[in-house]
Design a protein around this motif. Structure first.
Motif, PDB file in Angstrom:
ATOM      1  N   GLY A  37     112.619  28.309   8.446  1.00 47.51           N
ATOM      2  CA  GLY A  37     112.705  28.616   9.885  1.00 47.51           C
ATOM      3  C   GLY A  37     112.097  29.977  10.151  1.00 47.51           C
ATOM      4  N   THR A  38     111.968  30.305  11.428  1.00 51.41           N
ATOM      5  CA  THR A  38     111.333  31.574  11.767  1.00 51.41           C
ATOM      6  C   THR A  38     112.282  32.761  11.547  1.00 51.41           C
ATOM      7  N   THR A  39     113.584  32.544  11.695  1.00 53.65           N
ATOM      8  CA  THR A  39     114.538  33.659  11.623  1.00 53.65           C
ATOM      9  C   THR A  39     114.513  34.408  10.279  1.00 53.65           C
ATOM     10  N   PRO A  40     114.509  33.725   9.125  1.00 52.98           N
ATOM     11  CA  PRO A  40     114.608  34.480   7.862  1.00 52.98           C
ATOM     12  C   PRO A  40     113.305  35.109   7.367  1.00 52.98           C
ATOM     13  N   GLY A 131     120.253  29.855   9.061  1.00 56.10           N
ATOM     14  CA  GLY A 131     119.894  30.114  10.447  1.00 56.10           C
ATOM     15  C   GLY A 131     120.791  29.202  11.271  1.00 56.10           C
ATOM     16  N   ILE A 132     120.680  29.269  12.577  1.00 62.39           N
ATOM     17  CA  ILE A 132     121.477  28.359  13.415  1.00 62.39           C
ATOM     18  C   ILE A 132     120.569  27.789  14.492  1.00 62.39           C
ATOM     19  N   GLY A 133     120.683  26.499  14.747  1.00 64.72           N
ATOM     20  CA  GLY A 133     119.896  25.883  15.812  1.00 64.72           C
ATOM     21  C   GLY A 133     120.513  26.195  17.161  1.00 64.72           C
ATOM     22  N   HIS A 137     123.276  23.559  15.096  1.00 66.24           N
ATOM     23  CA  HIS A 137     123.084  22.904  13.798  1.00 66.24           C
ATOM     24  C   HIS A 137     122.911  23.927  12.671  1.00 66.24           C
ATOM     25  N   ARG A 166     105.744  22.616  17.396  1.00 65.08           N
ATOM     26  CA  ARG A 166     104.893  23.794  17.618  1.00 65.08           C
ATOM     27  C   ARG A 166     104.147  24.178  16.354  1.00 65.08           C
ATOM     28  N   LYS A 201     119.673  31.710  21.239  1.00 67.60           N
ATOM     29  CA  LYS A 201     120.711  31.413  20.243  1.00 67.60           C
ATOM     30  C   LYS A 201     122.105  31.889  20.692  1.00 67.60           C
TER      31      LYS A 201
END
Ligand code: PGA
Length: 240
Positions: A37-40, A131-133, A137, A166, A201
């Motif tokens: 994911g993009t967060t980490p 991460g969290i959706g 999720h 994307r 978020k």
């Protein structure tokens, strides 16, 4: 649940990398549960930097990833296997033989789910990064996933396919299925670190930390774990 609110994404990444670095320093054989994911991405950059400075070493570290798409050919640039190599493994002194992801192209996916859960039970994450959706999720465990679930195949929701499109040339190329650790596999980790940034978020972060513990918000189950650190920027913390 310990909640740390940071000024911005960079500070979130730095603090989260420190938590993981402490786990590595305490046990050079630690098992890291990792996420895509993009967060980490920022915290992986920080870990690469710490490794370059010889503050930490991944030489004996083992990793288990949360999830993988089903059906993407090996080496596909959107596969999570590729992501992990590109964003972390290729830039640190890890032995790739010590890294594990669910195999999304296994001929027998049910057998692969059983294999991965057995592996997780044997290895047990020293720390699991999440991460969290925006719908709460964790991994690909969407709302209503049973809390006692183990590794399983999921049909991606239309919103997740849209979110992930994307990164693909065309939405028709986004896989419709994934293989993910279940919620019980995540809860089995000794320590859990959740990172989130951005206002999209905020609602999910609120539900995770202060909402009822319910399968409608998979991340809310983390309230029942005894060692959880949540590191979020102030936009994601806006509703707390
Ligand atoms: P993101 O995804 O880091 O790309 O926002 C998080 C998630 O869906 O778990």
């Amino acid at each position: 649940m310990k909640v740390i609110v940071t000024e911005n994404y960079d500070e979130m990444s730095k603090k989260a990398a420190e938590v993981i670095a402490e786990v590595i320093k305490a046990d050079e054989n630690a098992v890291l549960g990792l996420a895509t994911g993009t967060t980490p991405i920022g915290l992986y950059k920080e870990l690469i930097d710490k490794c370059a400075k010889k503050e930490i070493s991944f030489k004996n570290i083992k990793t288990v990833n949360l999830d993988e798409y089903v059906g993407l050919p090996k080496g596909h640039v959107q596969s999570y296997d590729y992501f992990m190599k590109d964003n972390l493994f290729n830039h640190v002194d890890i032995d790739l033989a010590n890294t594990n992801l669910p195999n999304g192209i296994a001929a027998d996916l049910d057998a692969e789910c059983a294999r991965y859960t057995a592996l997780l039970n044997k290895m047990r994450q020293s720390i699991q990064l999440l991460g969290i959706g925006s719908n709460g999720h964790i991994g690909f465990n969407e709302p209503k996933t049973p809390f006692d679930s183990t590794t399983h195949i999921v049909n991606l929701t239309e919103s997740t396919i849209k979110d992930n499109s994307r990164l693909f040339d065309d939405i028709s190329e986004v896989p419709t299925k994934a293989i993910t650790m279940g919620i019980a596999n995540i809860m089995n980790a000794k320590k859990i670190l959740v990172v989130a940034n951005g206002e999209n978020k905020a609602k999910a972060v609120y539900n995770m930390v202060k909402g009822p513990v319910t399968e409608d918000c998979p991340a809310s189950v983390l309230q029942k774990h005894e060692d959880v650190i949540v590191i979020v920027d102030k936009k994601a913390a806006a509703l707390l």
